[in-house]
Design an enzyme around this catalytic site. Structure first.
Site, short mmCIF file in Angstrom:
data_model
loop_
_atom_site.label_atom_id
_atom_site.label_comp_id
_atom_site.label_asym_id
_atom_site.label_seq_id
_atom_site.Cartn_x
_atom_site.Cartn_y
_atom_site.Cartn_z
N GLY A 178 0.79 -1.29 0.00
CA GLY A 178 -0.04 0.08 -0.03
C GLY A 178 0.87 1.25 0.04
N GLY A 179 0.25 2.37 -0.44
CA GLY A 179 1.05 3.84 -0.56
C GLY A 179 1.50 3.96 1.17
N SER A 180 2.16 5.05 1.00
CA SER A 180 2.77 5.87 2.29
C SER A 180 1.24 6.10 3.00
CB SER A 180 3.52 6.91 2.15
OG SER A 180 4.01 7.58 3.11
N ASP B 230 10.59 -0.16 4.60
CA ASP B 230 11.29 1.04 5.74
C ASP B 230 12.37 0.67 6.61
OD1 ASP B 230 9.37 2.68 4.58
OD2 ASP B 230 8.14 2.81 6.33
N GLY C 20 -1.68 2.81 5.94
CA GLY C 20 -2.40 2.01 7.34
C GLY C 20 -1.57 0.71 7.46
N LYS C 21 -0.34 0.57 6.71
CA LYS C 21 -0.06 -0.87 6.77
C LYS C 21 0.66 -1.19 8.27
CE LYS C 21 3.27 -0.05 3.37
NZ LYS C 21 2.98 1.55 3.21
N SER C 22 1.34 -0.22 8.75
CA SER C 22 1.85 -0.34 10.06
C SER C 22 0.99 -0.95 11.30
CB SER C 22 2.70 0.96 10.77
OG SER C 22 3.70 1.12 9.46
#
Lengths: 177, 177, 177, 177
Positions: C10-12, C37, C15-17
């Protein structure tokens, strides 16, 4: 009279934060800390992205605008008020203007029992620690190491070049009333 | 009269920090922020490891001792002094005592133009975000979500359950004089 | 067969983290996470200050050089080896090259049971969250929100625009074997 | 043959991270770093809140369970694979088991050109730095300072008690092929 404020002045990467943590751990009374870095961390984009605020150059220069000076004065007024209200405060600062910066801070702290501490570190050593910590613009440590002490008068001076933070803190604590 | 202080009150993980950053980005004047978390971060070991200070329980309870209350009062006096000296300050707080906490803060801010903002978030949603952020004791979000608003009076209320931080900030900004 | 790798693309600021932390909290087996990252955080100055490495532009552009590509390939080989050796790994990535990036990663993960997850977020919403988190270059979220999904095939897709991290994690967990 | 892995072994607060940052800044080739702390930071709650994982005691003790050992083995297999694929990797570790820990790591790194580095620090000095950094459980530094070196064989040894990180890094760099 009991010390109400401890001012630690030294260049970037001279070791002020480590000494501050040690002071808080060894002093018998509760102390908190608020420094110029805390203000810088809280500035809005309008004061970090414009000429009016504070800007950090590629080689460690720091440029200060009128907008920063204004908010810094209000901030320092507040920190002094905390101390007057009974909080013991360690202020860690970088006197970019040397003695003139001290005078400005002294005005704000009028009437308070202040311990002025010079935190020295050899420029080469500070520059090496700047690389080792990895979170500061390279060049600040060397640029500030000596200039921040010009014309400044201290009650105690410590040198982190060959003395550990905890030992520096102990030397300072011996002067805390 | 121009707003001098914005108080954001809400439980842990209700979204105060995100709203604060957005407010600082969108408000035309420079604002800084100082909250109860900033004080907690600066406490010496003697106030985090003893009954006199502040302690966080396994299930999200927060216990406050006399030593913390004392230093908090001095801290708040200082933050109010910053605002009186011209710094615009966003205070983010957690009114563990509800209306009584508001009264205590209101005393400190006397004479200042304050915008009181309630930051709501459904308990379940806040509890989920507490897991997602991963840096808070599990249980605080749910425990505080509703109690911190009991008996508190607001000028504006936002709810982050279904509204983004930036939109909440815009709603608040519309009330900033 | 049991899932060995979960890839979140997903883009920056999509909400991935947050989803990753929730997945680690709710999945019955122990999972660790390693993403692009983490590699970027570990790069030496020679790969962040030169054209050969990775560079972030003023408006959110990301420029990738040959030196970065080389070390990224070795890094990914290692992450795949962790999974083959029995560690369950969540890889969070930003497929700047869309489907081509997925192909490159798929090569590295050959023979492993992979769950491919698309993490969507409306560009405007991601841009707002980028302001709210305050630690990313403004512009990346909007620039990447849609392009990173072009030509990518998923096993599950979630959208954080209106769904909380924990609920997204639950939807993903339902597909973890 | 060119060095492919640098292993830094030393107790908590002995100065490994500072040396690592300096090595990355001064070595002509790009190096990345991955250490046991990076794994610990990525563990799921099931391995930090249970007897099976890793637990840190009140006085600096570290207890390791079978679940941690298992995931650590897979992690290390992956780090070795990164190095075999061409990434130069600095591994910073704490050999809680002394020579036995080194043997376990040596197995994983078989076939790689490894530089084994001992990072010493006098127990009292490390304990003082632990207070100064303020983010580690008090007691770990003293508990680990000497035991982690028992039965370990090194190619280079540095001592941060009286030598700066950058100078230690230079001494190590002279042995990097």
């Amino acid at each position: 009279m009991a010390t109400q404020v401890i001012v630690l002045n030294g260049g970037s990467s001279s070791g002020k934060s480590g000494i501050t943590r040690c002071l808080k751990a060894i002093l018998p009374q509760p102390w908190i800390n608020l420094g110029v870095d805390d203000l810088v961390d809280r500035l809005p984009p309008s004061l970090t992205d414009s000429g009016s605020g504070i800007a950090f150059g590629q080689r460690g220069e720091v440029e200060i605008g009128a907008g920063f000076r204004e908010i810094e004065a209000a901030w320092t007024t507040g920190v002094a008020a905390m101390a007057r209200a009974g909080a013991r405060v360690i202020i860690d600062d970088v006197f970019l203007g040397g003695g003139a910066s001290q005078e400005r801070l002294r005005e704000h702290l009028q009437g308070l029992e202040v311990l002025w501490v010079g935190v020295h570190c050899a420029p080469d050593t500070a520059a090496g620690r700047e690389i080792a910590r990895g979170d500061r613009a390279i060049g600040m440590a060397a640029a500030q190491a000596e200039t921040v002490h010009k014309g400044v008068l201290y009650d105690v001076e410590v040198d982190t070049t060959r003395t550990e933070s905890l030992d520096c803190a102990r030397a300072i604590a011996a002067h805390v009333g």
